[in-house]
Design a protein around this motif. Structure first.
Motif, PDB file in Angstrom:
ATOM      1  N   ALA B 330       0.857  -0.805  -0.452  1.00  0.00           N
ATOM      2  CA  ALA B 330       0.425  -0.272  -0.268  1.00  0.00           C
ATOM      3  C   ALA B 330       0.490   1.265  -0.174  1.00  0.00           C
ATOM      4  CB  ALA B 330      -1.221   0.086   1.268  1.00  0.00           C
ATOM      5  N   ARG B 331       1.954   1.109   0.396  1.00  0.00           N
ATOM      6  CA  ARG B 331       2.853   2.561   1.021  1.00  0.00           C
ATOM      7  C   ARG B 331       3.924   2.660   0.567  1.00  0.00           C
ATOM      8  NH1 ARG B 331       1.506   4.059   7.151  1.00  0.00           N
ATOM      9  NH2 ARG B 331       2.558   2.138   6.970  1.00  0.00           N
ATOM     10  N   VAL B 332       5.007   3.521   0.177  1.00  0.00           N
ATOM     11  CA  VAL B 332       5.950   3.213  -0.329  1.00  0.00           C
ATOM     12  C   VAL B 332       6.649   4.604   0.272  1.00  0.00           C
ATOM     13  CG1 VAL B 332       5.803   2.250  -3.020  1.00  0.00           C
ATOM     14  CG2 VAL B 332       5.770   5.357  -1.775  1.00  0.00           C
ATOM     15  N   LEU B 333       8.256   4.429   0.775  1.00  0.00           N
ATOM     16  CA  LEU B 333       9.022   5.422   1.051  1.00  0.00           C
ATOM     17  C   LEU B 333      10.085   6.115   0.573  1.00  0.00           C
ATOM     18  CD1 LEU B 333       8.984   5.858   5.010  1.00  0.00           C
ATOM     19  CD2 LEU B 333      11.365   4.968   4.597  1.00  0.00           C
ATOM     20  N   LEU B 334       9.915   7.375   1.135  1.00  0.00           N
ATOM     21  CA  LEU B 334      10.414   8.481  -0.552  1.00  0.00           C
ATOM     22  C   LEU B 334      11.914   9.330   0.498  1.00  0.00           C
ATOM     23  CD1 LEU B 334       8.133   9.878  -2.599  1.00  0.00           C
ATOM     24  CD2 LEU B 334       8.761   7.704  -2.915  1.00  0.00           C
ATOM     25  N   ARG B 335      12.686   9.057  -0.723  1.00  0.00           N
ATOM     26  CA  ARG B 335      13.654   9.928   0.125  1.00  0.00           C
ATOM     27  C   ARG B 335      14.315  10.995  -0.514  1.00  0.00           C
ATOM     28  NH1 ARG B 335      20.202   8.109   0.059  1.00  0.00           N
ATOM     29  NH2 ARG B 335      20.888   8.895   2.373  1.00  0.00           N
ATOM     30  N   LEU B 336      13.871  12.546   0.186  1.00  0.00           N
ATOM     31  CA  LEU B 336      14.506  13.616   0.055  1.00  0.00           C
ATOM     32  C   LEU B 336      15.456  14.115  -0.019  1.00  0.00           C
ATOM     33  CD1 LEU B 336      10.663  14.015   0.405  1.00  0.00           C
ATOM     34  CD2 LEU B 336      11.583  13.382  -1.828  1.00  0.00           C
ATOM     35  N   ALA B 337      16.327  14.257  -1.069  1.00  0.00           N
ATOM     36  CA  ALA B 337      17.335  14.820  -0.894  1.00  0.00           C
ATOM     37  C   ALA B 337      16.697  16.759  -0.514  1.00  0.00           C
ATOM     38  CB  ALA B 337      18.407  15.900  -1.939  1.00  0.00           C
ATOM     39  N   LEU B 338      17.161  17.597   0.610  1.00  0.00           N
ATOM     40  CA  LEU B 338      17.130  19.475   0.941  1.00  0.00           C
ATOM     41  C   LEU B 338      19.018  19.770   0.663  1.00  0.00           C
ATOM     42  CD1 LEU B 338      15.343  20.990   1.578  1.00  0.00           C
ATOM     43  CD2 LEU B 338      15.198  20.581   4.226  1.00  0.00           C
ATOM     44  N   GLY B 339      19.209  19.750   0.475  1.00  0.00           N
ATOM     45  CA  GLY B 339      20.058  20.414   0.011  1.00  0.00           C
ATOM     46  C   GLY B 339      21.133  19.335   0.425  1.00  0.00           C
ATOM     47  N   SER B 340      22.037  19.797   1.613  1.00  0.00           N
ATOM     48  CA  SER B 340      23.325  18.217   1.681  1.00  0.00           C
ATOM     49  C   SER B 340      22.254  17.183   2.543  1.00  0.00           C
ATOM     50  CB  SER B 340      24.129  18.749   2.214  1.00  0.00           C
ATOM     51  OG  SER B 340      24.314  19.610   3.718  1.00  0.00           O
ATOM     52  N   GLN B 341      21.431  17.796   3.457  1.00  0.00           N
ATOM     53  CA  GLN B 341      20.390  16.320   3.991  1.00  0.00           C
ATOM     54  C   GLN B 341      19.590  15.991   3.638  1.00  0.00           C
ATOM     55  OE1 GLN B 341      20.079  17.555   8.366  1.00  0.00           O
ATOM     56  NE2 GLN B 341      20.531  20.308   7.691  1.00  0.00           N
ATOM     57  N   TYR B 342      18.810  15.271   3.938  1.00  0.00           N
ATOM     58  CA  TYR B 342      17.143  14.187   3.763  1.00  0.00           C
ATOM     59  C   TYR B 342      16.355  14.160   3.981  1.00  0.00           C
ATOM     60  CZ  TYR B 342      21.078  12.709   0.464  1.00  0.00           C
ATOM     61  OH  TYR B 342      22.116  12.057  -0.402  1.00  0.00           O
ATOM     62  N   LEU B 343      15.459  13.894   3.766  1.00  0.00           N
ATOM     63  CA  LEU B 343      13.984  14.157   4.801  1.00  0.00           C
ATOM     64  C   LEU B 343      13.575  12.179   3.782  1.00  0.00           C
ATOM     65  CD1 LEU B 343      11.950  17.396   3.987  1.00  0.00           C
ATOM     66  CD2 LEU B 343      13.083  16.789   5.867  1.00  0.00           C
ATOM     67  N   LEU B 363      10.639  18.122  -5.839  1.00  0.00           N
ATOM     68  CA  LEU B 363       9.272  18.807  -5.866  1.00  0.00           C
ATOM     69  C   LEU B 363       9.442  19.136  -4.723  1.00  0.00           C
ATOM     70  CD1 LEU B 363       8.816  14.097  -5.714  1.00  0.00           C
ATOM     71  CD2 LEU B 363       7.983  15.614  -7.154  1.00  0.00           C
ATOM     72  N   TYR B 364       8.068  19.396  -3.983  1.00  0.00           N
ATOM     73  CA  TYR B 364       7.808  19.962  -3.066  1.00  0.00           C
ATOM     74  C   TYR B 364       7.266  19.248  -1.798  1.00  0.00           C
ATOM     75  CZ  TYR B 364       8.189  24.155  -5.702  1.00  0.00           C
ATOM     76  OH  TYR B 364       8.963  24.621  -6.635  1.00  0.00           O
ATOM     77  N   ALA B 365       7.991  18.827  -0.983  1.00  0.00           N
ATOM     78  CA  ALA B 365       7.916  18.083   0.442  1.00  0.00           C
ATOM     79  C   ALA B 365       6.686  19.469   1.478  1.00  0.00           C
ATOM     80  CB  ALA B 365       9.102  17.614   1.234  1.00  0.00           C
ATOM     81  N   GLN B 366       5.642  18.233   2.399  1.00  0.00           N
ATOM     82  CA  GLN B 366       4.918  19.749   2.993  1.00  0.00           C
ATOM     83  C   GLN B 366       5.033  18.792   4.289  1.00  0.00           C
ATOM     84  OE1 GLN B 366       0.585  20.440   1.076  1.00  0.00           O
ATOM     85  NE2 GLN B 366       1.137  19.169   0.257  1.00  0.00           N
ATOM     86  N   ILE B 367       5.240  19.976   5.259  1.00  0.00           N
ATOM     87  CA  ILE B 367       5.403  18.681   6.538  1.00  0.00           C
ATOM     88  C   ILE B 367       4.466  19.871   6.733  1.00  0.00           C
ATOM     89  CG2 ILE B 367       6.611  18.406   8.412  1.00  0.00           C
ATOM     90  CD1 ILE B 367       8.950  19.750   6.168  1.00  0.00           C
ATOM     91  N   LYS B 368       3.427  17.834   8.020  1.00  0.00           N
ATOM     92  CA  LYS B 368       2.417  18.447   8.481  1.00  0.00           C
ATOM     93  C   LYS B 368       2.568  19.223   9.426  1.00  0.00           C
ATOM     94  CE  LYS B 368      -0.522  14.464   8.963  1.00  0.00           C
ATOM     95  NZ  LYS B 368      -0.670  13.504   8.825  1.00  0.00           N
TER      96      LYS B 368
END
Lengths: 226, 380
Positions: B330-343, B363-368
């Motif tokens: 049902a779900r997948v996990l994404l690794r997103l680069a933000l500069g030299s760090q990751y979300l 992409l744009y990451a929205q953080i609740k």
């Protein structure tokens, strides 16, 4: 009071004091070992130590008498080392009393030691305390009160000893005639007035000691525990 | 010690030891001898058993090896007893001596430290911790006269930490030191520990099953499961990977390091600077200019192709998709680069397909907001 009676009191106190010291020296490591080990070997040892609690003192006295006789290995060894015979001597009384009163010292110490959490000893170990240091700096201060209990019981029980002493010590004034034996002597020879005096002393002493112990327990029992 | 091993670094562990609850701890690894290494795992995974083995309170199998830098604490031939290892140990239940005052507890350690000191390169700094300095650092002044029974859980634990440090340890072991504390006390202790870690150059092994504590403190992470090592590595790196046991956890989260920019008292928010972007979080106690870690749970991050407008979500950050994890049906996990760090972001497989996600996408990451606003409630 007659000289013989004073001698008997002096002898009784000396026997009780020396026995108590010997009991603490012997009983402390024994109680510690018993409190930290499980299995049938410690259980067996515990039973042997507790035996005087239920055996008639004369049984213990009988075996000790046989053991102390000049012909046995112990009797011979003693004669060689000290030049005097062991049976019917003050030293025999000390040995007999130590065995006879051992449970009264070992049991309170053992149960006190068992209540010292291993956790604290582990903490002490990580802080650099070797086992002997752990015992002196943690166990001893935490069980100080039980040492007082153990010493008092050992002392009092030795003062009250009769059967064993009669068997192994005989009745030599100034050497083995302690209070309880002197009292027995008076009664045998129908000297009731003197008997009353000694018996009275014993009752007052025992009551005072027990009162001291119970009052202390009660007072501290009511204290708010941490 | 042998000349060959004299240049050895780190904490080498090769041991097997039966634990209390039926599992066998079996590991073969080398941990860093700098910074804070967190030992993380569920209860019963062997964390405390491991610390006890290192401290010498528990004896692993005879052929086990425990070596710290150039000192061998256990191998086939020798077993150095705990009182000669010079390891500070902070237990979950403090274990202060009840017959001594707080100060006497500290002196207990102090009195034994000289006997322990066997010198050696690099020992100077740890040996230099003095009592006055520690009392000030851990704010123990008003507590010194008190008996342990009169102290609160957090106070006891601070005394225990000071006591462990005063024996001039070469290594500090902490076994869930905050587990029995309420939230406020544990926050305070955590702050103290962070300060100590910064100010003393003392390697620490920190056992915990609270991910929040671990995320705040650890430089390095050792993941244990049923007595075996699942993974180990640098904390920030390990947390942003998709192939670890950690990432499969419902609580999977990335940890980022941000700088406090300013406080917005009116709205009760703080503004953080993160890789040139602005992040709004609940009001923090740190002064502007200070750096701190933020744990951002993957389940609280969603993504969109366009920057959303008029959204109630305050934190929207431009990111690059670096990796798509296997996930479940049902779900997948994404690794997103933000500069030299990751979300990390956990989204439904359906969304991933509909958005036609490709590695490299911008992409744009929205953080609740809840994620960051209630961040420290995450603890429990």
């Amino acid at each position: 009071m007659t000289t013989a009676e004073l001698d008997a009191i002096r002898l009784t106190l000396a026997l009780a004091a020396i026995t108590t010291i010997a009991l603490l020296i012997l009983g402390t490591p024994l109680a510690w070992w018993l409190s930290r080990h499980r299995g049938s070997v410690p259980a067996m040892l515990e039973s042997v130590i507790a035996l005087p609690l239920i055996l008639p003192p004369t049984v213990l006295g009988f075996y000790l008498l046989l053991l102390f006789a000049p012909g046995t290995w112990l009797g011979r060894l003693w004669l060689q080392l000290t030049g005097s015979q062991l049976a019917f001597s003050f030293s025999a009384l000390v040995i007999g009393s130590v065995i006879y009163s051992l449970p009264f010292v070992v049991q309170p110490l053992q149960s006190a030691f068992a209540r010292v959490p291993d956790d604290l000893l582990q903490a002490a170990a990580t802080l650099g305390a070797a086992p002997r240091d752990q015992f002196l700096s943690v166990v001893l201060p935490l069980t100080r009160r039980s040492f007082i209990t153990a010493a008092s019981l050992g002392f009092a029980h030795t003062v009250g000893e009769f059967g064993v002493i009669l068997m192994i010590g005989g009745n030599i004034p100034g050497e083995t005639q302690v209070l309880s034996v002197a009292l027995y002597d008076y009664v045998e020879s129908l000297q009731f007035e003197q008997a009353h005096r000694l018996a009275g002393i014993m009752v007052v002493f025992s009551l005072a000691l027990l009162f001291f112990l119970y009052r202390r327990d009660r007072r501290d029992g009511w204290r708010v525990q941490p | 010690m042998s000349g060959l091993a004299s240049s050895a670094k780190g904490l080498a562990l090769r041991l097997s030891c039966a634990g209390d609850r039926g599992f066998v701890l079996r590991l073969d690894c080398e941990l860093p001898d700098r910074g804070i290494t967190a030992v993380y795992g569920a209860s019963g995974s062997g964390k405390s058993t491991l610390l006890d083995c290192i401290a010498g309170l528990r004896r692993p199998a005879g052929d086990s090896l425990i070596r710290f830098r150039d000192t061998t604490w256990q191998d086939g031939e020798r077993f150095v007893p705990p009182w000669q290892r010079r390891i500070g140990y902070v237990f979950q239940d403090a274990r202060l001596f009840p017959h001594l005052s707080a100060e006497q507890n500290l002196d207990y350690a102090l009195a034994r430290r000289n006997g322990l000191r066997n010198g050696g390169p690099g020992d100077g700094q740890a040996g230099a911790i003095d009592k006055r300095q520690l009392v000030a650092l851990l704010e123990l002044g008003p507590l010194l006269e008190s008996k342990p029974q009169a102290l609160s859980g957090g106070q006891k634990q601070r005394v225990a930490i000071a006591r462990a440090l005063l024996c001039a340890p070469r290594l500090l072991l902490l076994d869930e030191p905050l587990a029995n504390l309420d939230h406020a006390a544990s926050e305070q202790c955590l702050a103290h520990l962070q300060r100590l870690a910064r100010e003393l150059d003392l390697p620490m092994l920190y056992v915990s099953h609270a991910i929040e504590e671990v995320s705040q403190l650890a430089d390095h992470l050792l993941l244990l499961e049923r007595g075996a090592v699942q993974d180990q590595g640098a904390m920030l790196d390990l947390c942003s990977r998709l192939d670890t046991r950690l990432s499969q956890d419902e609580q999977a989260a990335a940890i980022v390091v941000a700088t406090v920019a300013r406080h917005d008292e009116a709205f009760g928010l703080s503004e953080l600077e993160l890789e040139g972007q602005t992040l709004l979080v609940r009001h923090l106690s740190q002064a502007p200019g200070q750096r701190r870690r933020l744990r951002i749970p993957a389940r609280d991050v969603s993504i969109c192709r366009q920057r959303p407008r008029d959204s109630s979500i305050l934190n929207i950050l431009p990111v690059t998709l670096r990796e798509i994890g296997a996930g479940d049906e049902a779900r997948v996990l994404l690794r997103l680069a933000l500069g030299s760090q990751y979300l990390l972001a956990r989204i439904t497989r359906k969304s991933a397909v509909e958005l036609q996600l490709q590695v490299g996408d911008r992409l744009y990451a929205q953080i609740k907001s809840a994620a960051l606003l209630l961040e420290s409630a995450d603890h429990a």
